[in-house]
Design an enzyme around this catalytic site. Structure first.
Site, short mmCIF file in Angstrom:
data_model
loop_
_atom_site.label_atom_id
_atom_site.label_comp_id
_atom_site.label_asym_id
_atom_site.label_seq_id
_atom_site.Cartn_x
_atom_site.Cartn_y
_atom_site.Cartn_z
N GLU A 18 1.10 -0.97 -0.37
CA GLU A 18 0.09 0.27 0.08
C GLU A 18 0.79 0.88 0.08
OE1 GLU A 18 -2.39 -3.29 2.73
OE2 GLU A 18 -0.26 -2.16 2.76
N LYS A 20 3.77 1.35 -1.54
CA LYS A 20 4.38 1.99 -2.66
C LYS A 20 3.42 2.65 -3.56
CE LYS A 20 5.28 -0.48 -7.00
NZ LYS A 20 6.20 -0.55 -7.59
N SER A 437 18.66 -3.05 -20.15
CA SER A 437 16.68 -3.52 -20.47
C SER A 437 16.03 -2.19 -21.06
CB SER A 437 16.11 -3.98 -18.75
OG SER A 437 16.47 -2.46 -17.81
N TRP A 565 21.41 -10.43 -3.52
CA TRP A 565 19.64 -10.25 -4.18
C TRP A 565 18.89 -11.12 -4.23
CZ3 TRP A 565 20.34 -6.60 -8.89
CH2 TRP A 565 21.15 -4.95 -8.47
N CYS A 647 26.95 -0.93 -10.36
CA CYS A 647 26.04 0.09 -9.48
C CYS A 647 26.16 0.28 -8.68
CB CYS A 647 24.85 0.35 -10.82
SG CYS A 647 24.02 -1.04 -10.16
N GLU A 669 28.26 2.59 -12.74
CA GLU A 669 27.59 4.01 -12.81
C GLU A 669 28.07 4.87 -12.46
OE1 GLU A 669 26.57 7.10 -10.31
OE2 GLU A 669 27.31 5.50 -9.58
N HIS A 698 17.91 6.65 -12.37
CA HIS A 698 16.61 6.99 -12.14
C HIS A 698 15.56 8.45 -11.61
CE1 HIS A 698 19.79 3.99 -10.65
NE2 HIS A 698 18.84 3.05 -10.61
N CYS A 730 22.56 2.71 -15.68
CA CYS A 730 22.04 1.07 -15.85
C CYS A 730 20.88 0.89 -16.79
CB CYS A 730 21.36 1.41 -13.98
SG CYS A 730 21.38 -0.27 -12.85
#
EC number: 2.1.1.14
Length: 762
Positions: A18, A20, A437, A565, A647, A669, A698, A730
């Site tokens: 919620e 986010k 990406s 990760w 990065c 980066e 970003h 990135c």
């Protein structure tokens, strides 16, 4: 002896994310400021209520944030860069610092110690007026008291860690600025104490890696604060490692309680206590439940820890708490019923960890017989997962045993390889590329969702992915990029995608954690031995290559990043899990090469973040991390070009490790860290292919050609043009198409201008 339960921090994002959704709705003007603040208050109070209902006595207040707790502290203390002076409202200033705007560059973002959480780096400027601009912890403390009747435990970032994380000052200025922080901290603590705060948690995670001189400097600041606020009850909280090297001094700090990590710093902290004891007039806060992983605690081991401590420590009181904030764990496992019973039973998310704290408290205050049934359940769960077939694969064990020294190195040295690659690839000087990406639009996400829900067929989904891939291959050709990518439209996440296709992984439905801002990730769970099953990227990459005469690079996530990760099994060393992943990726890379792919990128953005906090432990980690990368990438031909990407790291610490990876090209980066790596390269040489990111992906702003050209120009002062590449910071997954295309056009034009200048000066 009184024993209390406590929590250091609770996940912010909400059970259904919620938090986010509210943030992103506000940013896109779908809700107004009043609606935003009202919803955030509801989420914040709900988190306090959950902890209250779970039986936590010392509930953290102030750990909740609209973006980042370090940014909260920077704003609170007036560390607001002058470029944001035209903004007037709190939220406008706050989010401009975090995200930038069309005309304002955001503050730098980097990793929070060795975690996958990112914080906004505080900026110091000459003439900055340091003062308590906003006593946010006080407002939130009073809110919880008035709304819920909870006398919470305010949580603040300590002055020493805060300033050490900040940038913009010289080392000669540090002591002076540190002293300037005393007054606002005194005011902050005085007002909290006056409002009735019984205990105030002051986080100093950087204490795990300080020199003797720095600890003494920090102590003087705490003495100055204590002199002005003699009656406030302060809990000095450390985490992520032990404070063994400086323990003797830290226990003399003028605070009422000291929090130590007995999970990630267990051995060191126990050694220190055994050697120096613990002050009888202080409370020991014992971080005994892992706040960074998702496995059930070994309660027998936890209780043994307390038995050991109670023999060695004649402390005033004890606090039972997690090793660190639960920010790093998902909220609740109850929705993960799709998992196998043996795995589901072995998990403990944030709410389950709170329950483990209460169980531990019960055992300590009422005797182990009070939780005998729970202890038996825990023992059975641990036995089941340890003996699981998924954790005992003979083929994985055999592959590991068969490894030879030559499996960890390329046949020829870099210079000779690069010559062969130049002949094979025929790339221009200063080649341009992207990191991998392209935008994951609403249409891309919706189509993937329909496919996963069975609304569209596999064939329809594959046709859609091919259509997106072709569209972006054409865009890249029109823009004029030299090495293309397929765009990764089939991937939700750069780790999850591979985990779904490898043995030994499992996935949660709602195991989200915050990465930065509103960006949440759902880390895979590595619960068993990792092994290759089938090709993971071959189809999409080969299809993209069939559409163009230009080089298309294969895109993989490296073994160390997949490890760092993910939530990783804790029954074998992380090194062994990393080698298992590397062997699986080695198979995939060989398949890409045999399918005609001549450039293969193996991303390692998380290599630096996995480093231990203490410098003495770095070499061991770097050795196996580098070996993992080499194991994955070293079986290809000399003509095949291996790229990697990193990065958000303090690269000066790992320049030697980067060199040892022996990648033909590394992209790093650069733009958001304001050229720090360029400065690093002024003092060392890097003799391999390198691309220093020329714009910050970003932020939504589209940088000009001149901005990018300036970074290229600066980079070429420290990098050999023969080996230099030009790329964004990135991947572009989170950006919009209308932001990406002009930015890449500017980047290509900057590259052309740089080539022209080099030819003119030749």
């Amino acid at each position: 002896m009184a024993i209390q339960t406590s929590n250091l921090g609770y996940p912010r994002i909400g059970l259904q994310r919620e938090w986010k959704k509210t943030l992103e709705a506000f940013w896109s003007n779908k809700i107004n400021e009043e609606q935003f603040l009202t919803t955030m208050k509801e989420i914040r109070l709900q988190h306090v209520k959950v902890q209250q209902e779970k039986g936590i006595e010392l509930i953290p207040i102030g750990d909740f944030t609209y973006y980042d707790h370090v940014l909260d502290t920077a704003y609170m203390l007036g560390f607001i860069p002058s470029r944001f002076s035209e903004f007037t409202s709190y939220l406008d200033v706050y989010f401009a610092m975090a995200r930038g705007s069309k005309d304002h560059v955001a503050s730098e973002m980097t990793k929070w110690f060795n975690t996958n959480y990112h914080y906004i780096v505080p900026e110091y400027e000459e003439g900055l007026q340091i003062s308590l601009k906003d006593n946010r912890p006080l407002r939130l403390y009073e809110e919880a008291k008035q709304e819920l009747g909870v006398d919470g435990k305010p949580v603040i970032l300590g002055p020493y860690t805060f300033l050490k994380l900040a940038k913009g000052y010289t080392q000669e200025q540090f002591a002076t600025i540190l002293k300037q922080l005393v007054a606002p901290y005194v005011q902050l603590l005085s007002e909290l104490h006056a409002a009735g705060a019984q205990i105030i948690q002051v986080d100093e995670p950087i204490f795990a890696s300080l020199t003797k001189e720095e600890v003494q400097q920090a102590k003087e600041i705490y003495e100055a604060i204590r002199k002005e606020v003699p009656n406030a009850t302060l809990l000095l909280q450390t985490y992520f490692d032990s404070v063994e090297e400086n323990y003797e001094e830290i226990i003399t700090f003028p605070v009422s309680s000291i929090g130590l990590d007995f999970v990630h710093g267990k051995e060191g902290n126990l050694n220190a206590i055994s050697k120096y004891g613990f002050p009888a007039d202080k409370t020991l806060a014992v971080g005994c439940i892992d706040g960074r992983n998702i496995w059930r605690a070994d309660l027998d081991e936890v209780l043994t820890l307390f038995t050991t401590l109670q023999k060695q420590v004649q402390t005033k009181d004890l606090i039972v708490q997690p090793s660190c904030s639960l920010l790093h764990t998902p909220i609740d496992k109850t929705e993960e019923t799709h998992l196998s019973t043996e795995l589901f039973d072995a998990l403990a998310f944030a709410n389950q960890k709170l329950e483990e704290l209460v169980l531990t408290h019960s055992a300590l205050t009422q005797g182990t017989e009070s939780i005998s049934n729970e202890l038996e359940t825990y023992r059975n769960v641990h036995h089941t997962i340890r003996s699981s077939a998924a954790r005992n694969r003979e083929d994985v064990k055999a592959a590991r045993t068969a490894l030879k020294e030559e499996d960890f190195s390329r046949p020829l040295p870099f210079e000779k390889r690069y010559e062969l690659q130049q002949v094979a690839l025929k790339l221009p000087l200063l080649p341009t590329t992207t990191i991998g990406s392209f935008p994951q639009t609403t249409e891309v996400r919706q189509t993937r969702k329909e496919w996963r829900n069975g609304i569209i067929s596999n064939e329809q989904y594959e046709q859609f992915i091919e259509k997106e891939t072709e569209k972006w291959i054409r865009y890249q050709e029109e823009i004029g990029l030299d090495v293309l990518v397929h765009g990764e439209f089939e991937r939700t996440d750069m780790v999850e995608y591979f985990g779904e296709r490898l043995a030994g992984f499992s996935f949660t439905k709602n195991g989200w954690v915050q990465s930065y801002g509103s960006r949440c990730v759902k880390p895979p769970v590595i619960y068993g031995d990792v092994a290759f099953i089938n090709g993971m990227t071959i189809k999409e990459t080969v299809y993209a290559q069939s559409l163009t005469e230009k080089v298309v690079k294969g895109m993989l996530t490296g073994p160390v990043t997949i490890l760092n990760w993910s939530f990783v099994r804790n029954d074998i060393p992380r090194k062994e899990v990393s080698y298992q992943i590397a062997l699986a990726l080695r198979h995939e890379i060989e398949l890409l090469e045999s399918s005609g792919i001549r450039v293969i990128q193996v991303d390692e953005p998380a290599l630096r973040e996995g480093m231990p906090l203490k410098e003495k432990d770095w070499d061991a980690y770097i050795t196996w991390a580098v070996q993992s990368f080499l194991l994955a990438t070293s079986s290809v031909a000399n003509e095949t070009q291996i790229h990697t990407h990193m990065c958000y790291s303090n690269f000066e610490d790992i320049v030697d490790a980067i060199r040892a990876l022996d990648a033909d090209v590394i992209s790093i980066e650069t733009s958001r860290s304001h050229g720090e790596f360029i400065d690093t390269l002024k003092h060392t040489t890097y003799e391999k292919g390198i691309g220093l990111g020329v714009y910050d992906i970003h932020s939504p702003r589209v940088p000009s050609k001149d901005e990018m050209y300036k970074i290229v120009e600066q980079s070429l002062q420290v990098c050999d043009p023969k080996y230099f590449w030009i790329n964004p910071d990135c991947g572009l997954k989170t950006r919009r198409t209308e932001e990406v295309i002009p930015a890449l056009e500017h980047m290509v034009q900057a590259a052309k201008d740089a080539r022209s200048l080099l030819k003119t000066n030749a």
